[in-house]
Write a protein that holds these residues in place. Structure first.
Motif, PDB file in Angstrom:
ATOM      1  N   PRO A  42      20.186 -38.637  38.131  1.00  0.00           N
ATOM      2  CA  PRO A  42      19.080 -39.313  37.439  1.00  0.00           C
ATOM      3  C   PRO A  42      19.552 -40.586  36.730  1.00  0.00           C
ATOM      4  CG  PRO A  42      19.057 -36.950  36.996  1.00  0.00           C
ATOM      5  CD  PRO A  42      20.342 -37.230  37.699  1.00  0.00           C
ATOM      6  N   LYS A  43      18.681 -41.579  36.686  1.00  0.00           N
ATOM      7  CA  LYS A  43      18.997 -42.859  36.054  1.00  0.00           C
ATOM      8  C   LYS A  43      18.002 -43.116  34.921  1.00  0.00           C
ATOM      9  CE  LYS A  43      21.807 -44.978  37.391  1.00  0.00           C
ATOM     10  NZ  LYS A  43      23.277 -44.882  37.159  1.00  0.00           N
ATOM     11  N   GLU A  44      18.521 -43.680  33.813  1.00  0.00           N
ATOM     12  CA  GLU A  44      17.672 -44.011  32.667  1.00  0.00           C
ATOM     13  C   GLU A  44      17.668 -45.515  32.459  1.00  0.00           C
ATOM     14  OE1 GLU A  44      18.310 -41.909  29.100  1.00  0.00           O
ATOM     15  OE2 GLU A  44      17.905 -39.919  29.969  1.00  0.00           O
ATOM     16  N   LYS A  58      15.540 -48.827  30.107  1.00  0.00           N
ATOM     17  CA  LYS A  58      14.713 -49.148  28.942  1.00  0.00           C
ATOM     18  C   LYS A  58      14.122 -50.535  29.134  1.00  0.00           C
ATOM     19  CE  LYS A  58      14.849 -49.948  23.964  1.00  0.00           C
ATOM     20  NZ  LYS A  58      15.698 -50.023  22.768  1.00  0.00           N
ATOM     21  N   GLU A  62      14.297 -39.565  38.635  1.00  0.00           N
ATOM     22  CA  GLU A  62      15.042 -38.451  39.240  1.00  0.00           C
ATOM     23  C   GLU A  62      14.536 -38.225  40.662  1.00  0.00           C
ATOM     24  OE1 GLU A  62      15.929 -33.662  38.539  1.00  0.00           O
ATOM     25  OE2 GLU A  62      14.801 -34.831  37.052  1.00  0.00           O
ATOM     26  N   ARG A 114      11.756 -45.639  27.200  1.00  0.00           N
ATOM     27  CA  ARG A 114      12.924 -45.222  27.988  1.00  0.00           C
ATOM     28  C   ARG A 114      12.390 -44.458  29.191  1.00  0.00           C
ATOM     29  NH1 ARG A 114      17.594 -46.306  26.003  1.00  0.00           N
ATOM     30  NH2 ARG A 114      18.735 -44.908  27.368  1.00  0.00           N
ATOM     31  N   ARG A 147      13.124 -42.364  32.781  1.00  0.00           N
ATOM     32  CA  ARG A 147      14.110 -41.577  33.527  1.00  0.00           C
ATOM     33  C   ARG A 147      13.600 -41.370  34.952  1.00  0.00           C
ATOM     34  NH1 ARG A 147      15.746 -36.028  34.455  1.00  0.00           N
ATOM     35  NH2 ARG A 147      17.994 -35.781  34.139  1.00  0.00           N
ATOM     36  N   HIS A 166       9.888 -39.762  34.246  1.00  0.00           N
ATOM     37  CA  HIS A 166       9.675 -39.224  32.897  1.00  0.00           C
ATOM     38  C   HIS A 166       9.774 -40.378  31.919  1.00  0.00           C
ATOM     39  CE1 HIS A 166      10.466 -37.041  29.135  1.00  0.00           C
ATOM     40  NE2 HIS A 166       9.812 -36.047  29.698  1.00  0.00           N
TER      41      HIS A 166
END
Length: 611
Positions: free
Chosen positions: A402-404, A406, A424, A420, A422, A437
């Protein structure tokens, strides 16, 4: 018996079986009595007279009735007819098993032949010519039907020998139908000779000898150290193989058929033992079908057992899916955070209530809404956000981690909202999807009481590290600047740090970057540079200090530096004249009050004064 015409001449001859001639016992006298029989008929009619078969009786009428009782024969006939019809019906439901058809025709034809040889047949058919044709035609067909049955049972096709012999038998039947009756007896003699030869070929060789040959081959194929006794192998073959089931019945049928043909040619006793041979052969064939039925029953039982196990597994899987679906719905619908499903192109598929509200998915015109479409800001900020998303998707496709991210999104009312995000990768119904998310970023409680702070970061030469470092070193700017200006400074600092990574540590020139972007291989190009020995250990050092009066940032890379004097000398030109990759640096010059490079050009200091 004969039929006479009006002039008293013989018009037609009749055959009869089992005739009774009553006479009074008083006619017999003590001593020798002579019985005289007068024959009246056409002298050219070959069957004229008493049949050569034995015996003839002179006894009580009741005793003669007992001797000529046809209950057993009729029972056999009914049995063969039933078996024949039964196998024909089996063929109609399963047409690929043609041996059922040929065996059914053989059994039904055998019933017709045996019935034509009873004296009961005269009660149904008065014309003995018709009975003669039926008797010989059905007799001639028996051997072709048996041959076809054995061919399909063993080879699943008709052999050339069977086709030729069948054509020969049909030609004999045509001769019986259209030629005089006395020639029919000649044709019968021809068939008896050829029929005996074919019985040896089909029954003795095709079944018995072939069975023993197959068992010997089977025995020889076994390893010597595991070889069983040959007689045990033969016994197992008699019990479980189709040819083995037929061996005993075939031997008995061959013996009775051989005797009946020999009797018709030489002995003339007319015992017709073949009907018993056919009965034994039929029972052995029934044993084959019983074995096949048992095999199908066992196989069906195994399949049912497997099906029950699969149903149980499916039931358990369905229950697990319902549980997982319930959990998914609780996570998807129960959370107050926006959650949505995206396709691989990042277009929205569905979302929970919070996502519907945040992105306005229930509004007209959002059917094809894409994640890139909701980014807020001017062209530069939006392009930076799109680049961040594209990098995250590339990394997601490679590592599945998963990558986050902003950035600011645009709400349905057109207002900015910092979130932020997320991303997946998931698989649903064999389709790849992206689970989104969103966590709206609330104001930091420390922000209200923040006065000043200092930190130093040393990061690796990656774009993701540059993004995260930029977020952290600019977070406190909102204490002294409004959100728009603080966000603009964050974009400028990000450009400076990324320049330190790309053009400083990785030594990527403007031309290299342009060429890689045109080929759509820029991220692969960066990864290749990161793995090179001369670049892989380089880091970027970021120092910053924020007070009530100003924010100071210092970014240092380990690269060879660049000619900053020439660039700053031309900084007064319009933005359109600056190279595409230099726009970020031009923005930095306009956003900060002081921009100062060291002599080498691998360190820049940035100062922003607060009003």
């Amino acid at each position: 018996a004969v039929d006479l015409d009006k002039e008293g001449n013989i018009s037609r001859n009749h055959d009869r079986r089992t005739l009774f001639f009553p006479f009074a016992p008083e006619l017999l006298t003590p001593g020798t009595n002579h019985l005289v029989i007068r024959l009246w008929g056409d002298p050219a009619y070959m069957p004229l007279g008493l049949h050569s078969a034995q015996p003839y009786y002179i006894t009580q009428y009741s005793e003669m009735q007992k001797k000529n009782n046809e209950v057993v024969a009729v029972t056999f006939i009914g049995l063969y007819l039933f078996i024949g019809i039964y196998h024909i019906f089996i063929f109609l439901t399963r047409r690929q098993d043609r041996y059922n058809l040929f065996y059914g025709l053989f059994s039904a034809d055998l019933a017709v032949y045996l019935f034509s040889r009873t004296h009961t047949v005269y009660s149904f058919i008065a014309n003995t010519r018709v009975i003669f044709v039926i008797e010989l035609s059905s007799l001639f067909l028996l051997m072709p039907f048996i041959a076809a049955f054995l061919d399909w049972l063993r080879y699943s096709k008709l052999t050339v020998t069977t086709k030729v012999f069948s054509l020969f038998c049909f030609s004999l039947i045509a001769g019986i139908l259209f030629l005089p009756r006395h020639i029919g007896f000649d044709l019968l003699g021809i068939w008896q000779v050829f029929g005996l030869a074919m019985a040896v070929y089909y029954i003795l060789y095709g079944i018995v000898i072939r069975f023993f040959i197959d068992q010997v081959k089977r025995w020889r194929r076994q390893p010597r150290d595991e070889r069983r006794n040959l007689f045990l192998v033969i016994f197992d073959g008699l019990r479980i193989s189709a040819l083995g089931n037929l061996v005993f019945g075939a031997l008995f049928l061959f013996a009775t058929a051989f005797y009946d043909i020999f009797d018709a040619l030489v002995l003339h006793q007319d015992l017709v033992l073949t009907k018993y041979g056919f009965f034994v052969f039929t029972m052995s064939t029934a044993f084959i079908l019983a074995n096949r039925f048992n095999f199908l029953h066992v196989r069906l039982h195994e399949l049912n057992q497997t099906l029950e196990e699969r149903i149980q597994d499916l039931t358990a899987t369905s229950q697990l899916l319902r549980i997982n679906e319930k959990k998914y719905r609780c996570l998807f619908e129960g959370t107050s955070d926006p959650v949505a499903l995206l396709d691989e192109e990042l277009s929205f598929i569905e979302g929970n209530a919070a996502a519907m509200s945040l992105f306005g998915l229930d509004r007209p015109g959002t059917e094809n809404l894409n994640l890139r479409d909701i980014l807020y800001g001017q062209e530069v900020e939006r392009n930076q956000g799109i680049l961040s998303i594209d990098r995250a998707m590339r990394s997601l496709s490679q590592s599945q981690k998963p990558k986050e991210l902003k950035f600011r999104i645009r709400t349905p009312l057109g207002e900015p909202k910092t979130c932020r995000i997320r991303l997946e990768a998931i698989t649903a119904m064999n389709q790849s999807e992206i689970l989104l998310h969103v966590r709206p970023e609330d104001e930091d409680p420390l922000m209200e009481c923040f006065v000043e702070g200092r930190e130093v970061y040393s990061i690796e030469s990656t774009l993701s590290a540059a993004d995260e470092a930029t977020r952290r070193i600019t977070h406190s700017l909102k204490r002294y600047l409004d959100a728009e200006e603080a966000n603009y400074l964050m974009i400028c600092l990000r450009e400076i740090i990324i320049n330190a990574v790309e053009h400083g540590n990785l030594e990527i020139s403007f031309d290299d970057k342009s060429r890689a972007q045109q080929e759509q291989k820029y991220f692969e190009f960066i990864q290749e540079r990161q793995q090179m020995d001369e670049f892989k250990d380089r880091t970027v050092t970021i120092e910053y200090s924020i007070t009530q009066k100003r924010a100071i940032y210092r970014v240092t890379d380990m690269g060879p530096g660049f000619d900053h004097r020439s660039f700053l000398k031309n900084a007064h030109r319009h933005q359109e004249e600056i190279l595409e990759h230099g726009r970020g640096l031009f923005m930095t010059l306009s956003a900060f009050d002081t921009v100062k490079y060291n002599e080498k050009g691998n360190q820049v200091s940035l100062i922003k004064n607060f009003n």
